[in-house]
Scaffold this motif. Structure first.
Motif, short mmCIF file in Angstrom:
data_model
loop_
_atom_site.label_atom_id
_atom_site.label_comp_id
_atom_site.label_asym_id
_atom_site.label_seq_id
_atom_site.Cartn_x
_atom_site.Cartn_y
_atom_site.Cartn_z
N VAL A 135 -15.15 -45.75 54.55
CA VAL A 135 -15.60 -47.12 54.33
C VAL A 135 -15.15 -48.03 55.48
CG1 VAL A 135 -15.29 -49.16 52.86
CG2 VAL A 135 -15.77 -46.93 51.84
N LEU A 136 -13.93 -47.87 55.97
CA LEU A 136 -13.43 -48.75 57.03
C LEU A 136 -14.29 -48.66 58.29
CD1 LEU A 136 -11.35 -50.71 58.14
CD2 LEU A 136 -9.92 -48.73 58.78
N GLY A 137 -14.51 -47.44 58.77
CA GLY A 137 -15.30 -47.27 59.98
C GLY A 137 -16.75 -47.70 59.78
N LEU A 138 -17.34 -47.34 58.62
CA LEU A 138 -18.72 -47.74 58.37
C LEU A 138 -18.85 -49.26 58.23
CD1 LEU A 138 -19.81 -44.99 55.79
CD2 LEU A 138 -20.38 -45.12 58.23
N SER A 139 -17.83 -49.91 57.67
CA SER A 139 -17.86 -51.38 57.56
C SER A 139 -17.83 -52.03 58.93
CB SER A 139 -16.68 -51.87 56.72
OG SER A 139 -16.79 -51.42 55.38
N GLU A 140 -16.97 -51.51 59.82
CA GLU A 140 -16.93 -52.06 61.18
C GLU A 140 -18.28 -51.87 61.87
OE1 GLU A 140 -14.57 -53.73 62.76
OE2 GLU A 140 -13.36 -53.75 60.93
N LEU A 141 -18.87 -50.72 61.64
CA LEU A 141 -20.18 -50.46 62.23
C LEU A 141 -21.24 -51.39 61.64
CD1 LEU A 141 -21.29 -48.47 64.30
CD2 LEU A 141 -21.82 -46.90 62.43
N HIS A 142 -21.13 -51.68 60.36
CA HIS A 142 -22.07 -52.58 59.69
C HIS A 142 -22.00 -53.98 60.30
CE1 HIS A 142 -24.07 -54.73 56.37
NE2 HIS A 142 -24.56 -53.55 56.01
N ALA A 195 -18.77 -48.44 69.61
CA ALA A 195 -18.05 -47.27 70.09
C ALA A 195 -16.75 -47.05 69.30
CB ALA A 195 -17.73 -47.41 71.58
N THR A 196 -16.00 -48.11 69.07
CA THR A 196 -14.74 -48.00 68.33
C THR A 196 -14.98 -47.55 66.90
OG1 THR A 196 -13.79 -49.77 69.69
CG2 THR A 196 -12.71 -49.29 67.59
N ALA A 197 -16.00 -48.14 66.25
CA ALA A 197 -16.27 -47.80 64.86
C ALA A 197 -16.65 -46.33 64.71
CB ALA A 197 -17.38 -48.70 64.32
N VAL A 198 -17.44 -45.81 65.63
CA VAL A 198 -17.82 -44.39 65.55
C VAL A 198 -16.60 -43.50 65.74
CG1 VAL A 198 -19.17 -42.57 66.68
CG2 VAL A 198 -20.20 -44.80 66.24
N GLU A 199 -15.70 -43.89 66.66
CA GLU A 199 -14.54 -43.05 66.93
C GLU A 199 -13.53 -43.02 65.79
OE1 GLU A 199 -12.92 -44.41 70.60
OE2 GLU A 199 -14.44 -43.40 71.83
N VAL A 200 -13.48 -44.10 64.99
CA VAL A 200 -12.49 -44.12 63.90
C VAL A 200 -13.05 -43.55 62.60
CG1 VAL A 200 -11.33 -46.13 64.89
CG2 VAL A 200 -13.09 -46.47 63.14
N VAL A 229 -21.37 -60.65 57.77
CA VAL A 229 -20.64 -60.54 56.51
C VAL A 229 -20.05 -59.15 56.42
CG1 VAL A 229 -20.82 -60.65 54.01
CG2 VAL A 229 -22.21 -62.18 55.43
N CYS A 230 -18.73 -59.10 56.26
CA CYS A 230 -18.08 -57.79 56.14
C CYS A 230 -18.32 -57.23 54.73
CB CYS A 230 -16.58 -57.94 56.40
SG CYS A 230 -15.71 -56.36 56.49
N PRO A 231 -18.70 -55.99 54.61
CA PRO A 231 -18.93 -55.41 53.28
C PRO A 231 -17.68 -55.47 52.41
CG PRO A 231 -19.82 -53.97 54.99
CD PRO A 231 -19.01 -55.02 55.69
N CYS A 232 -17.89 -55.50 51.12
CA CYS A 232 -16.79 -55.54 50.16
C CYS A 232 -15.92 -54.29 50.30
CB CYS A 232 -17.35 -55.64 48.75
SG CYS A 232 -16.13 -55.55 47.45
N GLU A 233 -14.61 -54.48 50.18
CA GLU A 233 -13.69 -53.35 50.33
C GLU A 233 -13.93 -52.27 49.27
OE1 GLU A 233 -9.72 -54.78 50.30
OE2 GLU A 233 -9.93 -55.96 52.14
N ALA A 234 -14.42 -52.69 48.11
CA ALA A 234 -14.60 -51.73 47.02
C ALA A 234 -15.95 -51.04 47.06
CB ALA A 234 -14.42 -52.45 45.68
#
Length: 707
Positions: free
Chosen positions: A93-100, A141-146, A22-27
């Protein structure tokens, strides 16, 4: 009438190696997202469960190590934010969401790889699992880099850890592969399946090597793996949209495990393995368990699917559902109003009940739903040549042990035949084809109650197959089954034997053969009168089937069937409390009485009890089941037709009858409406024409309504 009582449904579960996230909420704010990430990373980094992995051991350990680095990085980011007192930027939020999302998948993947019972399935899907692991590592790896510079370089420690996580994750994404031993073991399984497909016996050492690799080198280990694969197959068949290739592989692996369990192990469990260690506490727990505490308060029978209601009381699921469905919204024990109709499974009680049954040598029941039974029906044909060949080899080996084995071998073989025939139609056909039925019938005379119980249960499963019923009758087993209903050592065996007669009664020729046995109908009548719920249910439906043979009516009446059925019907009225199993038996009793009353002798026996006739009228008015009311109307009409004026006069004096008949005419089935109309008109004619009043009424206010 319905077949013997079956209830329950296995809960649905996430399919293995499916990784929903489940992708975290954008807000969402960065701070709670970081806190959730820390929890996920800590869970993934806890690698203690990976010690028994059947496959991907090296790759999983590498993933756990990277999860530990990621956890250290996230902790450094949290500490830096806490020291500075500045919140994380919204851009994070974007990078942390991808990592999540990536960590959710990693946690599920590691859980699947370490799941007990699914080891063989993971081994055969090691390449798929490794591919998913590489994708997850690339996502990490991608999420940490962004991540924004302010997050990735929140401190010197965070900057260093971010670089390490990225470098190690990219390297893992490029090189993670299954271990070499995984490939050897998988090739060994495919070699065995190929020999199955060719009808050849596999090399036992190849099979043992695979079992040792996946940690299933005992009978109980094989049984655990087979149970998982069987559940996986049936769930895919229930839900539909299955992959045919997956079903072929699952069926082949299931045949492999069943063959190993049957052929490679002489005993169900050795004293030094894990299953025996579990069995000993089960036996010990039986000493302090009070079986009465595990009875459903409604039915007073041992619960099979215990659930807890809002008041905290525990009931059997089927019983409390009937209670609620009947309109009762109070707790049967406390009398409190149920705030919710939600039923929560009581896993603790179920576990204790299963241990109690196992300590008594009884296999805990699996009670399938309608969808589950449809899924079982779809196993009539094997999924692939390997599954067919393995099942035939296992069945042939079992029959050899049943016929020529030592007592301990026969005991194990009878249990294996029982399990093999339970939830797979093709396995039943294989056992019948291999000649298992005559040998199971032979074991009905065993002095070992466990062997006898297994033999009856195996015959019950095989009697669900047309070829099994034919083989049982051809082997002269009908009389033996009747004897088992009467004298089997265990209650469960007697109940199962009665259910065998139900399946045999689906064939008119078999009905005649059963009814010619002098003890058959009296034995079933006795079980219906004196047995426990399940035994009574099986006896009633068996009798109902036998009564399609005209000669059986007189024998049933002579055996006291009417009195036994009257006891069930009158007993349900005395107990009261809608929704109980007594009501269920009462419905079956009315249906059976209606069939008995089709013949004059049966109708006279029913009409001889005015108390029973009165109860039938009350039952017609109070029953919520349309089929039950139809049976009751048919029964009362038969009484009126065969009983003549005496019965019609009795019915006309019962004030509850006419309102119930008119209600049935208003909303009943066409057949029920026809019976009700005939009975109303016959009662009116009896009082109008055959027995007119001594003097006409003083006024014209009273009129007869024709229907």
């Amino acid at each position: 009438m319905p077949p013997p009582h079956e209830r329950g449904q296995p809960p649905s579960r996430r399919r293995m190696l499916a990784l929903p996230a489940v992708c975290p909420c954008e807000a969402i704010a960065p701070a709670p997202l970081l806190a959730s990430l820390l929890s996920l990373a800590a869970d993934a980094a806890a690698g203690s469960r990976l010690g028994a992995l059947p496959a991907l051991r090296g790759a999983a350990r590498e993933a756990v190590r990277i999860a530990g680095l990621l956890l250290a990085f996230l902790e450094a980011v949290r500490d830096a934010a806490s020291d500075d007192g500045a919140p994380l930027p919204e851009a994070a939020v974007l990078g942390l969401s991808e990592l999540h999302v990536a960590l959710q998948k990693l946690r599920l993947l590691l859980a699947d790889c370490g799941r007990k019972g699914a080891r063989l399935w993971v081994l055969m899907n090691a390449e798929t699992a490794a591919s998913e692991l590489r994708v997850v590592m690339g996502s990490v790896a991608t999420a940490v880099e962004v991540l924004p510079e302010g997050v990735a370089a929140a401190s010197d420690e965070a900057r260093e850890l971010a670089g390490m996580v990225s470098a190690h994750a990219w390297r893992a994404a490029a090189r993670l592969r299954p271990d070499l031993e995984d490939g050897r073991a998988a090739r060994g399984v495919r070699s065995v399946l190929a020999r199955f497909a060719g009808g050849a016996t596999p090399d036992a050492e190849d099979a043992r090597h695979v079992l040792a690799r996946v940690g299933a080198a005992t009978w109980s280990g094989c049984a655990e793996e087979a149970a998982f694969l069987e559940a996986e197959m049936l769930e895919r068949l229930e839900t539909g949209g299955e992959d045919d290739n997956d079903l072929v592989l699952i069926a082949g692996l299931l045949a492999f495990l069943l063959y190993c369990r049957v052929v490679l192990f002489d005993r169900i469990d050795d004293s030094d393995n894990k299953a025996a260690a579990v069995a000993r506490p089960a036996a010990r727990c039986a000493a302090w368990i009070n079986p009465e505490a595990l009875q459903c308060p409604i039915t007073l029978e041992l619960m099979t699917d215990p659930v807890t209601v809002a008041t905290g009381q525990t009931y059997d699921r089927a019983s409390i559902k009937k209670w609620i469905k009947s309109g009762c919204r109070t707790c049967p024990v406390t009398g409190e109003r149920l705030r919710s109709a939600e039923l929560v499974p009581n896993a603790a009680a179920r576990g204790i009940i299963e241990q109690l049954l196992l300590s008594r040598g009884v296999v805990p029941p699996h009670e399938p739903s309608g969808k589950h039974r449809c899924a079982v029906d779809r196993t009539a044909s094997p999924f692939g040549a390997a599954a067919a060949g393995g099942a035939r080899l296992a069945a042939a080996f079992l029959v050899a042990r049943l016929s020529r084995g030592a007592p301990e071998q026969q005991r194990k073989a009878s249990y294996e035949a029982r399990k093999l025939s339970k939830r797979n139609v093709f396995y039943r056909a294989c056992l019948v084809e291999a000649g298992a039925v005559p040998w199971l019938l032979h074991l009905l005379s065993s002095a070992d109650a466990t062997v006898q119980d297994n033999a009856v249960a195996g015959l019950l499963n095989l009697s669900k197959h047309p070829a099994g019923r034919a083989a049982l009758v051809e082997a002269g087993g009908v009389g033996l089954i009747v004897d088992a209903v009467n004298v089997a050592g265990r209650v469960e065996a007697r109940q199962n034997a009665a259910a065998v007669l139900f399946y045999l009664s689906s064939n008119p020729e078999y009905c005649e053969e059963i009814s010619r046995i002098p003890e058959a109908i009296p034995t079933l009548v006795g079980l219906a009168r004196d047995g426990a719920y399940r035994g009574r249910k099986n006896a009633l439906v068996s009798l109902y089937g036998l009564l399609q043979c005209a000669d059986a009516h007189g024998r049933a009446v002579s055996a006291g069937a009417v009195a036994a059925l009257a006891g069930l019907l009158l007993g349900s009225a005395a107990v009261g409390g809608g929704g109980s199993e007594g009501d269920d038996l009462a419905v079956d009793a009315v249906a059976l009485l209606a069939r008995l009353a089709e013949q004059p002798a049966g109708a006279r026996a029913v009409a001889a009890s005015s108390e029973l006739v009165t109860r039938l009228v009350d039952f017609l008015g109070e029953s919520a089941s349309r089929s039950a009311r139809e049976h009751c109307a048919s029964l009362l009409a038969a009484l009126g037709r065969h009983g003549g004026d005496r019965v019609l006069a009795l019915l006309g004096k019962l004030p509850a009858l006419m309102p119930a008949l008119y209600a049935l005419i208003a909303d009943g089935t066409p057949q029920a409406v026809r019976k009700a109309r005939w009975l109303v008109n016959e009662i009116h004619q009896h009082y109008e024409q055959r027995h007119p009043p001594a003097a006409p009424p003083a006024t014209g206010d009273h009129r007869i309504i024709r229907v």
